[in-house]
Design a protein around this motif. Structure first.
Motif, PDB file in Angstrom:
ATOM      1  N   ALA A   1       3.149  12.273  -9.598  1.00 41.48           N
ATOM      2  CA  ALA A   1       2.759  13.518  -9.428  1.00 41.48           C
ATOM      3  C   ALA A   1       3.821  14.736  -9.641  1.00 41.48           C
ATOM      4  N   LEU A   2       4.925  14.500  -9.188  1.00 43.12           N
ATOM      5  CA  LEU A   2       5.985  15.380  -9.286  1.00 43.12           C
ATOM      6  C   LEU A   2       6.724  15.083 -10.567  1.00 43.12           C
ATOM      7  N   ASN A   3       6.473  14.206 -11.466  1.00 41.63           N
ATOM      8  CA  ASN A   3       6.997  14.008 -12.826  1.00 41.63           C
ATOM      9  C   ASN A   3       6.097  14.374 -13.834  1.00 41.63           C
ATOM     10  N   SER A   4       4.920  15.187 -13.542  1.00 43.93           N
ATOM     11  CA  SER A   4       3.883  15.688 -14.623  1.00 43.93           C
ATOM     12  C   SER A   4       4.525  16.833 -14.979  1.00 43.93           C
ATOM     13  N   SER A   5       4.651  17.146 -16.205  1.00 50.46           N
ATOM     14  CA  SER A   5       5.050  18.571 -16.963  1.00 50.46           C
ATOM     15  C   SER A   5       4.127  19.806 -16.520  1.00 50.46           C
ATOM     16  N   SER A   6       2.976  19.465 -16.351  1.00 50.01           N
ATOM     17  CA  SER A   6       2.107  20.564 -16.085  1.00 50.01           C
ATOM     18  C   SER A   6       2.630  21.128 -14.834  1.00 50.01           C
ATOM     19  N   LEU A   7       3.041  20.540 -13.892  1.00 45.77           N
ATOM     20  CA  LEU A   7       3.390  21.129 -12.590  1.00 45.77           C
ATOM     21  C   LEU A   7       4.501  22.112 -12.590  1.00 45.77           C
ATOM     22  N   TYR A   8       5.314  22.136 -13.700  1.00 42.56           N
ATOM     23  CA  TYR A   8       6.395  22.981 -13.834  1.00 42.56           C
ATOM     24  C   TYR A   8       5.869  24.173 -14.983  1.00 42.56           C
ATOM     25  N   ARG A   9       5.042  24.116 -15.483  1.00 45.36           N
ATOM     26  CA  ARG A   9       4.695  24.997 -16.409  1.00 45.36           C
ATOM     27  C   ARG A   9       4.397  26.554 -15.953  1.00 45.36           C
TER      28      ARG A   9
ATOM     29  N   THR B   1       0.861  -1.239   0.119  1.00 47.35           N
ATOM     30  CA  THR B   1      -0.153   0.003   0.067  1.00 47.35           C
ATOM     31  C   THR B   1       0.956   1.206   0.093  1.00 47.35           C
ATOM     32  N   THR B   2       1.955   1.378   0.802  1.00 53.79           N
ATOM     33  CA  THR B   2       2.672   2.362   0.808  1.00 53.79           C
ATOM     34  C   THR B   2       3.528   2.701  -0.171  1.00 53.79           C
ATOM     35  N   ALA B   3       3.959   1.675  -1.005  1.00 59.15           N
ATOM     36  CA  ALA B   3       4.670   1.434  -2.439  1.00 59.15           C
ATOM     37  C   ALA B   3       3.740   2.236  -3.140  1.00 59.15           C
ATOM     38  N   ASP B   4       2.518   1.566  -3.347  1.00 62.75           N
ATOM     39  CA  ASP B   4       1.548   2.204  -4.355  1.00 62.75           C
ATOM     40  C   ASP B   4       1.524   3.913  -4.051  1.00 62.75           C
ATOM     41  N   SER B   5       1.429   4.140  -3.048  1.00 66.90           N
ATOM     42  CA  SER B   5       1.341   5.568  -2.588  1.00 66.90           C
ATOM     43  C   SER B   5       2.543   6.406  -3.060  1.00 66.90           C
ATOM     44  N   LEU B   6       3.507   5.746  -2.821  1.00 65.08           N
ATOM     45  CA  LEU B   6       4.592   6.479  -2.998  1.00 65.08           C
ATOM     46  C   LEU B   6       5.085   6.606  -4.624  1.00 65.08           C
ATOM     47  N   LYS B   7       4.546   5.587  -5.261  1.00 67.32           N
ATOM     48  CA  LYS B   7       4.808   5.732  -6.724  1.00 67.32           C
ATOM     49  C   LYS B   7       3.739   6.872  -7.269  1.00 67.32           C
ATOM     50  N   THR B   8       2.534   6.947  -6.707  1.00 72.68           N
ATOM     51  CA  THR B   8       1.532   7.979  -7.161  1.00 72.68           C
ATOM     52  C   THR B   8       2.112   9.472  -6.748  1.00 72.68           C
ATOM     53  N   ALA B   9       2.871   9.655  -5.875  1.00 78.17           N
ATOM     54  CA  ALA B   9       3.342  10.898  -5.291  1.00 78.17           C
ATOM     55  C   ALA B   9       4.554  11.261  -5.989  1.00 78.17           C
ATOM     56  N   ALA B  10       5.165  10.318  -6.509  1.00 80.02           N
ATOM     57  CA  ALA B  10       6.454  10.687  -7.427  1.00 80.02           C
ATOM     58  C   ALA B  10       5.797  10.843  -8.906  1.00 80.02           C
TER      59      ALA B  10
ATOM     60  N   ASP C   1       2.097  26.866  -4.977  1.00 77.66           N
ATOM     61  CA  ASP C   1       1.341  26.202  -3.898  1.00 77.66           C
ATOM     62  C   ASP C   1       1.210  24.675  -4.480  1.00 77.66           C
ATOM     63  N   LYS C   2       0.960  24.377  -5.627  1.00 80.99           N
ATOM     64  CA  LYS C   2       0.554  23.128  -6.069  1.00 80.99           C
ATOM     65  C   LYS C   2       1.990  22.480  -6.047  1.00 80.99           C
ATOM     66  N   ILE C   3       3.082  22.952  -6.389  1.00 82.76           N
ATOM     67  CA  ILE C   3       4.363  22.200  -6.295  1.00 82.76           C
ATOM     68  C   ILE C   3       4.838  21.869  -4.956  1.00 82.76           C
ATOM     69  N   LYS C   4       4.587  22.757  -4.110  1.00 80.64           N
ATOM     70  CA  LYS C   4       4.724  22.615  -2.564  1.00 80.64           C
ATOM     71  C   LYS C   4       3.977  21.451  -1.956  1.00 80.64           C
ATOM     72  N   ASP C   5       2.431  21.351  -2.443  1.00 82.04           N
ATOM     73  CA  ASP C   5       1.815  20.230  -2.041  1.00 82.04           C
ATOM     74  C   ASP C   5       2.243  18.928  -2.641  1.00 82.04           C
ATOM     75  N   ALA C   6       2.806  19.017  -3.876  1.00 82.65           N
ATOM     76  CA  ALA C   6       3.130  17.659  -4.286  1.00 82.65           C
ATOM     77  C   ALA C   6       4.461  17.250  -3.655  1.00 82.65           C
ATOM     78  N   VAL C   7       5.234  18.228  -3.236  1.00 83.12           N
ATOM     79  CA  VAL C   7       6.478  17.615  -2.568  1.00 83.12           C
ATOM     80  C   VAL C   7       6.207  17.334  -1.060  1.00 83.12           C
ATOM     81  N   LYS C   8       5.443  17.951  -0.395  1.00 78.70           N
ATOM     82  CA  LYS C   8       5.011  17.451   0.741  1.00 78.70           C
ATOM     83  C   LYS C   8       4.499  16.081   0.864  1.00 78.70           C
TER      84      LYS C   8
END
Length: 252
Positions: free
Chosen positions: A97-105, A86-95, A120-127
């Motif tokens: 999210a930070l891999n999304s190109s739109s996040l850095y647009r 479960t935690t591995a799935d959550s980590l993949k999802t979080a990683a 704010d969106k970037i900060k939430d993704a990192v958290k």
């Protein structure tokens, strides 16, 4: 006479009991004649049968207890493996999210003409990533599967290899290999640094996402096949990310 007293009488009265020399049952001895009478009446056989029946019962209870312990241990390990999945799935999802190109647009420019991003969106993704990472470390370090621990160790090593860039964006490696986030430093971090860390399949974030996905698959398999190992040889601490004695540090 109680059963316990009968047992005592039975074995204490056997020829040679309590003495270095044997005594014939046919000797001129009133007690031994009484024993002979008990043998003739079948009393000795009944006492012996009762005694060994009780011994068998005690052995059976011991065996049952050992089996129960093994079953409990197996159930506990399965729960740990499923939690790791479960935690591995959550980590993949979080990683991811930070891999999304739109996040850095860029979202525009400020009054000074500088490019503006949705910080704010970037900060939430990192958290979210830091939280998922720490949960993953907690869960995976408690399992006994060498294959699962190997993948978790790969994540730990990848993080250690990128500790410089991670520190630049406010992420440091703390106690027990967990991440610590400095939100103030993150707010001032370069978006390009964040992008280089987490964007792309060969980036740090991409590597973690891949290892997390593999961890989830292996943990699920180990939970339902019982193929996980159960012991390790402690040969030294893996100290690149701090001092800790969890199972991740015990793998060479």
């Amino acid at each position: 006479m109680s059963l316990i007293q009968s047992y005592s009488y039975l074995f204490d009265s056997l020829p040679g009991a309590g003495s270095k020399s044997s005594t014939s049952i046919f000797a001129n001895n009133t007690s031994l004649l009484g024993d002979y009478s008990m043998i003739q009446s079948g009393a000795y056989k009944k006492l012996l049968t009762a005694y060994y029946k009780q011994q068998d019962s005690e052995d059976s209870e011991t065996s049952k207890t050992d089996t129960d312990k093994k079953t409990a241990a197996s159930t506990t390990e399965k729960a740990k493996l499923l939690e790791t999945k479960t935690t591995a799935d959550s980590l993949k999802t979080a990683a991811d999210a930070l891999n999304s190109s739109s996040l850095y647009r860029a979202t525009g420019k400020d009054e000074d003409g500088k490019t503006v991003y949705n910080t704010d969106k970037i900060k939430d993704a990192v958290k979210g990533y830091v939280s998922a990472y720490n949960s993953y470390i907690d869960a995976s370090s408690g399992v006994d599967s060498t294959t699962v621990l190997s993948k978790a160790l790969s994540v730990v090593k990848a993080t250690a290899s990128n500790k410089g860039l991670l520190s630049d964006v406010g992420i440091t490696i703390g106690k027990d290999n967990k991440l610590v986030l400095d939100e103030e430093k993150l707010s001032k971090a370069s978006v390009s640094t964040l992008s280089s860390l987490f964007k792309g399949s060969s980036s740090y974030g991409g590597t973690v996402a891949t290892k997390a996905s593999e961890t989830a698959r292996l943990a699920n398999s180990a939970a339902y096949t019982g193929s996980n190992a159960s012991s390790y040889t402690y040969s030294g601490n893996y100290s690149v990310m701090g001092s800790t004695n969890n199972m991740l540090d015990e793998i060479l």
